[in-house]
Design an enzyme around this catalytic site. Structure first.
Site, PDB file in Angstrom:
ATOM      1  CB  ILE A  81      -0.959  -0.012   1.220  1.00 16.90           C
ATOM      2  CG1 ILE A  81      -1.995  -1.103   0.997  1.00 16.90           C
ATOM      3  CG2 ILE A  81      -1.614   1.344   1.423  1.00 16.90           C
ATOM      4  CD1 ILE A  81      -2.943  -1.318   2.141  1.00 16.90           C
ATOM      5  CG  ASP A 105      12.763 -12.278   6.064  1.00 19.58           C
ATOM      6  OD1 ASP A 105      12.824 -12.239   7.299  1.00 19.58           O
ATOM      7  OD2 ASP A 105      11.790 -11.874   5.401  1.00 19.58           O
ATOM      8  CB  CYS A 123     -15.470 -18.641 -10.358  1.00 17.37           C
ATOM      9  SG  CYS A 123     -14.369 -19.701 -11.322  1.00 17.37           S
ATOM     10  CG  HIS A 127     -12.351 -15.098 -10.407  1.00 12.69           C
ATOM     11  ND1 HIS A 127     -12.813 -15.412  -9.149  1.00 12.69           N
ATOM     12  CD2 HIS A 127     -11.983 -16.267 -10.972  1.00 12.69           C
ATOM     13  CE1 HIS A 127     -12.711 -16.707  -8.956  1.00 12.69           C
ATOM     14  NE2 HIS A 127     -12.210 -17.248 -10.042  1.00 12.69           N
ATOM     15  CD  GLU A 132     -13.373 -11.909  -7.852  1.00 12.58           C
ATOM     16  OE1 GLU A 132     -14.307 -11.834  -8.673  1.00 12.58           O
ATOM     17  OE2 GLU A 132     -12.859 -12.979  -7.483  1.00 12.58           O
TER      18      GLU A 132
HETATM   19  N1  GLN Z   1     -13.361 -25.160  -8.867  1.00 11.17           N
HETATM   20  C1  GLN Z   1     -13.972 -24.529  -9.989  1.00 11.17           C
HETATM   21  C2  GLN Z   1     -13.202 -24.765 -11.275  1.00 11.17           C
HETATM   22  O1  GLN Z   1     -12.042 -25.106 -11.224  1.00 11.17           O
HETATM   23  C3  GLN Z   1     -14.169 -23.047  -9.741  1.00 11.17           C
HETATM   24  C4  GLN Z   1     -12.880 -22.319  -9.640  1.00 11.17           C
HETATM   25  C5  GLN Z   1     -13.025 -20.967  -8.990  1.00 11.17           C
HETATM   26  O2  GLN Z   1     -14.017 -20.677  -8.362  1.00 11.17           O
HETATM   27  N2  GLN Z   1     -12.025 -20.142  -9.145  1.00 11.17           N
HETATM   28  O3  GLN Z   1     -13.732 -24.603 -12.341  1.00 11.17           O
END
Ligand code: GLN
Length: 604
Positions: free
Chosen positions: A49, A178, A417, A544, A546
């Site tokens: 950030i 580290d 998904c 996805h 998001e």
């Molecule tokens: N497990 C599901 C797939 O591989 C959905 C994957 C996910 O939600 N990213 O298609």
């Protein structure tokens, strides 16, 4: 000696030199500036950030910036990491599975990043070992210095060439001291030497303790942390002191005294109400000027242009603070204890809520206990629900029950998904009468495998980087809700192995499920929805969404969800619909079925 002369003198020597300087084509030493951010004292200080906010300050001045995260672990990417331990796996448009910090950078800088912006020790070692196997070291023994460090510098310079950035922001993972990050710190020391004066700015992020029992700030841990950096041969130019409250002048002076950094370049970076305030905090304290001065950089835009760029965020913050309504959005999932596993979803909800002047409260819904009987009670104060991505079997039954309740109760709902796949299973079972419908990920023997492995996945062995990954175009069916959100085409990011089995599409659609977005060249279903007449907002996506939401460009799926939740929470809410539904009566034309050849052509 100038950096170019240094390079030339090394090249002129015979092959037997102690230097090892792989250099990408087109790279001109000394022409790119680097800001390297190190963490001292402890992890979790918000290096990503901090670094992205500082980069944003320079971006607002018209400079082209690009970030890179140097990650200490030996994994090639983040794809095989458990989000429960490490936070969500972020996916870039080019399919790179990486640390969630890259999401922070993409959102802060409003930039799409690529694999060049994410480097793990695993990638560095792999390159070194591959080069060794092909005789690339000309008979030399291969060493941490100069070969591994040389490869790290090579990665930074490759990014500099490809991005054409004025300033590369390098975030060194972990904490100084580290073992697993030592080669990165050493590489940065060498880089500063090779690139020449005023080319590299070292920033140490440290931590000032304020024990409750003492009631005052103590600088010793910070001093020792910076000493550790000095022992590595890295003299910081700027020190940023993380702390709960503004760091006092006395403490800053003490840190300055022990670290050879003038007090005016030892800054406080105390906690603040919102991450969107940090660039202003940095600017107010003078960080941006200190970096620009050290690197001998000039702004590329005039002051009004810079102010306009800054105001975009201050206005966003003003909206965030002046919300007038609130909704509760439930998120189901097995990582309910770890917010970082859903970092981008939380951000996307914030972006959508801010756009609608609405505060979104997240309620975690534990699906392990969820059944048809408990659904109404569990979801009673919830105005919208997200069923997010997941892998494996756990919690699937609860998610399906949750989706069934949302569908029947008109509860606004977004399946992401795995959530999209569960919505298809729920619909197949409870509307199409396929009692034994399932995903082969859950039950390989089920009678109706409505969710099945993608054809190309059947031949794949191994787990790392083998899913259908990254950005793909999606064609949107005219006359649908998705068309109102996106127009005829959009681009979304994916990370999955399974898909809607094309054999069942006709049956699902005949029963009222609309597949409104699909892959342009293959029959992969990407978006589903129910007719507006049947449900106010029941949407799913195989992607996805998001991952591509940005503060000033909230992702439409989330805007639609929060908008529908607002209407549920406030029946008097009369704002015009974001996605007008007057096309209710217009029949949705089924798309022509893809031919088997079409299914096979989709590669990248
Ligand atoms: N497990 C599901 C797939 O591989 C959905 C994957 C996910 O939600 N990213 O298609």
């Amino acid at each position: 000696m100038s950096s170019e002369r240094l390079f030339d003198s090394i090249r002129e020597q015979s092959g037997d030199t102690e230097f090892y300087l792989p250099m990408p084509a087109g790279y001109k030493p000394g022409s790119t500036k680097f800001v390297a951010v190190f963490g001292t004292v402890m992890s979790g200080l918000g290096k990503g950030i901090f670094s992205s906010s500082l980069a944003k300050c320079l971006q607002d001045k018209g400079l082209a910036v690009t970030p890179i995260k140097l990650e200490g672990y030996l994994n090639i990417d983040s794809g095989t990491l458990n989000p429960f331990r490490h936070g969500e796996v972020f996916v870039l448009d080019d399919g790179t599975e990486c640390d969630m910090d890259l999401g922070t950078y993409e959102r802060a800088l409003d930039q799409d990043l690529s694999r060049l912006n994410f480097c793990t020790s695993g990638q560095v070692y792999r390159r070194v070992l591959e080069r060794e196997r092909t005789g690339g070291y000309l008979g030399r023994d291969v060493q941490m210095i100069p070969h591994v460090t040389g490869e790290v510098k090579n990665r930074l310079r490759e990014l500099a060439v490809a991005s054409k950035a004025d300033v590369v922001f390098v975030e060194i993972g972990g904490t100084v001291g580290d073992v697993e990050n030592a080669h990165y710190i050493e590489a940065m020391r060498q880089l500063a030497f090779e690139e020449g004066q005023r080319s590299v700015c070292f920033v140490a992020l440290t931590y000032v303790l304020e024990p409750v029992i003492l009631g005052e700030q103590k600088s010793k841990a910070a001093q020792l942390g910076i000493r550790r950096l000095l022992e590595c041969g890295v003299q910081p130019h700027i020190i940023a002191c993380r702390a709960h409250t503004p760091v006092t002048r006395k403490v800053r002076e003490k840190i300055a005294l022990f670290s050879n950094v003038p007090p005016e370049r030892v800054f406080s970076m105390h906690d603040c109400e919102s991450v969107y305030l940090i660039p202003e905090l940095l600017r107010g304290a003078g960080y941006d000027k200190a970096v620009m001065d050290w690197l001998d950089l000039q702004p590329r835009v005039d002051e009004p242009t810079e102010r306009a760029a800054r105001e975009e965020w201050t206005e966003y913050l003003a909206r965030l603070r002046s919300v007038t309504r609130e909704v509760n959005i439930g998120i189901t999932g097995k990582y309910t204890a770890v917010r970082d596993a859903y970092a981008s979803i939380l951000k996307a909800l914030e972006h959508a809520g801010t756009g609608l002047l609405c505060k979104v409260h997240v309620r975690w819904v534990d699906t392990s206990e969820f059944t048809d009987e408990t659904a109404a009670e569990t979801l009673k104060d919830i105005h919208g629900i997200i069923v997010p991505g997941a892998f494996g079997v756990r919690g699937a039954a609860g998610k399906i029950a949750c989706l069934k309740h949302a569908r029947l109760d008109q509860l606004p709902c977004l399946g992401i998904c795995y959530g999209f796949q569960m919505a298809v299973i729920e619909f197949a079972r409870n509307v199409c009468g396929m009692q034994d419908a399932d995903s082969t990920e859950i039950d390989n023997e089920c009678r109706f495998p409505v969710i099945n492995l993608l054809p190309e996945q059947k031949e794949i062995e191994g787990l790392g980087g083998t899913m259908r990954l990254g950005g793909y175009d999606v064609v949107v069916r005219p006359g649908t809700l998705a068309a109102r959100m996106f127009g005829p085409r959009t681009r979304l990011r994916f990370r999955h192995r399974y898909e809607v089995d094309p054999r069942y599409i006709a049956q699902l659609e005949a029963a009222g499920m609309i597949f409104s977005g699909k892959s342009p060249r293959a029959e992969i279903m990407n978006i589903l929805e129910l007719q507006p007449a049947l449900h106010p907002y029941y949407v799913g996506t195989q992607a996805h969404p998001e991952l591509t939401s940005r503060p000033l460009a909230p992702q439409p799926f989330f805007v639609g969800l929060v908008d529908a939740a607002l209407r549920r929470a406030y029946p008097e809410y009369q704002e015009p619909l974001l996605y007008p539904r007057e096309l209710d009566d217009a029949p949705v034309e089924p798309p022509p079925p893809a031919t088997p050849q079409e299914r096979r052509v989709e590669t990248v």
